[in-house]
Each structure stands twice: as C-alpha cells, then as structure tokens.
Design an enzyme around this catalytic site. Structure first.
Site, short mmCIF file in Angstrom:
data_model
loop_
_atom_site.label_atom_id
_atom_site.label_comp_id
_atom_site.label_asym_id
_atom_site.label_seq_id
_atom_site.Cartn_x
_atom_site.Cartn_y
_atom_site.Cartn_z
N LYS A 15 39.21 39.96 46.69
CA LYS A 15 38.74 38.76 45.98
C LYS A 15 39.55 38.31 45.10
O LYS A 15 39.61 36.88 45.26
CB LYS A 15 37.54 39.38 45.57
CG LYS A 15 36.36 39.92 46.00
CD LYS A 15 35.11 40.05 44.96
CE LYS A 15 35.39 41.11 43.96
NZ LYS A 15 35.81 42.51 44.19
N ARG A 90 27.59 41.54 39.60
CA ARG A 90 27.71 43.01 40.29
C ARG A 90 26.78 43.91 40.20
O ARG A 90 26.75 44.83 40.66
CB ARG A 90 29.07 43.46 39.40
CG ARG A 90 30.35 43.45 40.01
CD ARG A 90 31.22 44.22 38.89
NE ARG A 90 32.31 44.81 39.20
CZ ARG A 90 33.62 44.35 39.13
NH1 ARG A 90 33.68 43.03 39.24
NH2 ARG A 90 34.51 45.34 39.44
N ARG A 129 48.91 48.77 43.20
CA ARG A 129 48.85 47.33 42.59
C ARG A 129 49.27 47.02 41.36
O ARG A 129 49.07 47.91 40.38
CB ARG A 129 47.30 47.17 42.49
CG ARG A 129 46.60 45.75 42.26
CD ARG A 129 45.19 45.34 42.87
NE ARG A 129 44.27 45.63 42.13
CZ ARG A 129 42.97 45.29 42.06
NH1 ARG A 129 42.71 44.68 43.15
NH2 ARG A 129 41.98 45.45 41.17
N ARG A 162 47.03 48.37 35.68
CA ARG A 162 45.80 48.26 34.76
C ARG A 162 45.48 49.52 34.33
O ARG A 162 45.60 50.74 35.08
CB ARG A 162 44.62 47.70 35.40
CG ARG A 162 44.91 46.28 35.61
CD ARG A 162 43.98 45.34 36.57
NE ARG A 162 42.49 46.22 36.82
CZ ARG A 162 41.62 45.70 37.64
NH1 ARG A 162 41.99 44.52 38.30
NH2 ARG A 162 40.44 46.20 37.70
N ARG A 173 34.96 53.47 40.95
CA ARG A 173 34.46 51.87 41.19
C ARG A 173 33.97 51.48 42.66
O ARG A 173 33.20 50.71 42.73
CB ARG A 173 35.91 50.97 41.04
CG ARG A 173 36.07 50.82 39.31
CD ARG A 173 37.52 50.35 39.24
NE ARG A 173 37.62 49.07 39.57
CZ ARG A 173 39.12 48.52 39.96
NH1 ARG A 173 40.04 49.32 39.93
NH2 ARG A 173 39.00 47.31 40.15
#
Ligand code: AMP
Length: 221
Positions: A15, A90, A129, A162, A173
């Site tokens: 996204k 969400r 990531r 992160r 998640r």
C-alpha cells in the site's frame, strides 16, 4: 471533481509504495495513518505518547485518537483536489467515521482499490523492510535495496527499521488485519467502490493495473 482514494490491503501488500506513486501521478497528498503516528512518536507529542504502546504491539490505536488525527489532516486545503489514504480506515467504525467526515465536507470516496497478496508474501515483504526517517520511502533488503546501504536513494535520509518490525509484531498485525480490517472489503463492495488489484507482480506492474482502475473511477484527471 477530485479523486479520493482509500487503499486497502494487508500489512506488506504494498500500500505504501503504491500510494506514493499514485499520489505523485494524481498530484494529491498521500496520507498514511502509520506515518502520521510515527511523526508524533518522533516529535514526542501527547498523541504520540498515547499511541506508542499500541503501535509497538502491532495493535490498533483507539479510534478516538485515530479518527480525529485523520479528520484534521483531511480538512487541510491541500486535500481539496483529493487524497490517497493508506492505512486508514482499519475497522468498520473508522470507515463509517470517514464517510461522515467526507459527507460533512460535501464529498465522498471515488474508489477503494484492494491490493491482494497471500499472507506468506506479505510476511516475506514485511521482514527486511527499511524506512527513510526523512521522507518515509520504503526499501527491502532483498526486493528493493537502496543503492547505498542505510541511505535513502530519494532524499539521502537515514534508513531505520520500525519498532514494530519484529516477527511477532508482523504476525500479530496480520491477525489484526484479518479480524478488524478484512470486513471493510465487504463494506466497500456493497457501496460499489471496491476494485481488486493483484499485488503480487512487480511494483511497476501493480502500479499500471492500479492506475487503470483509478483512471476509470476518477476520469482522466
Ligand atoms: P502501518 O504503518 O500502516 O503499518 O501502521 C503502523 C501502526 O500504526 C499500526 O500497527 C497501528 O498500531 C497504528 N495504526 C496505523 N493506522 C491505524 C489506524 N487506522 N487505526 C488504528 N491504528 C493504526
């Protein structure tokens, strides 16, 4: 007429990457709830303090905090020609709150593309990531490494991982997505806004498919 987009898809679907490209093509802001929260965390604001524990666990931040933050962002003048929302809504309560906010502004969503990937692909993308501290660009050690390790190709900023980038938080998640966010697929389908795009091909191929869907919904803008 403007083009107001919500991008749906599980964490790791792409996204953020696609929202960035779409917003550049449309010339409208890319609004990412996760990014707004990370700004608050970095600046040490009261909102950031309230949100930190939820974010570190991979849980959703309570709606009272999240909805207000997004409504305030959407009310700014740069959103008048449209926006690409990434990471919000969400859950159903957030989707309904967004509808109300937009209708009070005399407008509504144009299209809700769903970027589909299998969970095992999403998990592989989530691990490895790296995010740019300055411009928010996202890299992956295997799939899209930066030219120089630890440095953003776009702005030269420092790349970091992160705090919610642990295997446990990734798994959690995805579970949160299944339980709370997946129902939005039916919600937007019923409103006639949903458009499905296969998110597994290369970034550029997904971008082309997504652009076709958005052009059809928003006209030639
Ligand atoms: P993201 O960068 O979209 O994966 O978001 C990172 C974290 O920010 C999430 O795991 C949540 O803790 C929080 N967050 C982002 N968007 C929302 C939202 N719409 N509602 C509640 N929490 C959110």
């Amino acid at each position: 007429m403007g083009c107001r987009i919500v991008l749906l898809g599980m964490p790791g679907a792409g996204k953020g990457t696609q929202a960035e490209r779409l917003s550049a093509r449309l010339g409208v802001p890319h609004i990412t709830s996760g990014g707004l929260f990370r700004e608050h965390l970095d600046k040490g604001t009261e909102l950031g303090r309230q949100a930190r524990a939820y974010i570190e666990r991979g849980d959703l931040v309570p709606d009272e905090i999240t909805v207000g933050m997004i409504a305030e962002r959407l009310a700014r003048p740069d959103c008048a020609p449209g926006f690409v929302l990434d990471g919000f809504p969400r859950n159903l309560a957030q989707a309904e709150a967004l509808d109300r906010t937009l209708s009070e502004m005399g407008t509504a969503l144009s299209v809700v593309p769903l970027i589909r990937v299998r969970p095992e692909i999403a998990l592989a993308r989530l691990s490895g990531r790296w995010t740019c501290r300055d411009c928010g660009a996202v890299y992956h050690t295997l799939f899209s490494p930066p030219k120089q390790e630890g440095v953003c190709d776009i702005c030269g900023g420092k790349l970091y991982q992160r705090p919610d980038e642990t295997p446990e938080a990734h798994q959690h998640r995805l579970e949160v997505y299944e339980e709370q966010t997946r129902p939005l697929v039916g919600y937007y389908r019923q409103l006639g806004l949903l458009a499905e795009v296969d998110g597994e091909p290369a970034v550029e191929d997904v971008e082309i498919k997504l652009w076709a869907v958005v052009r059809e919904a928003c006209g030639s803008k």
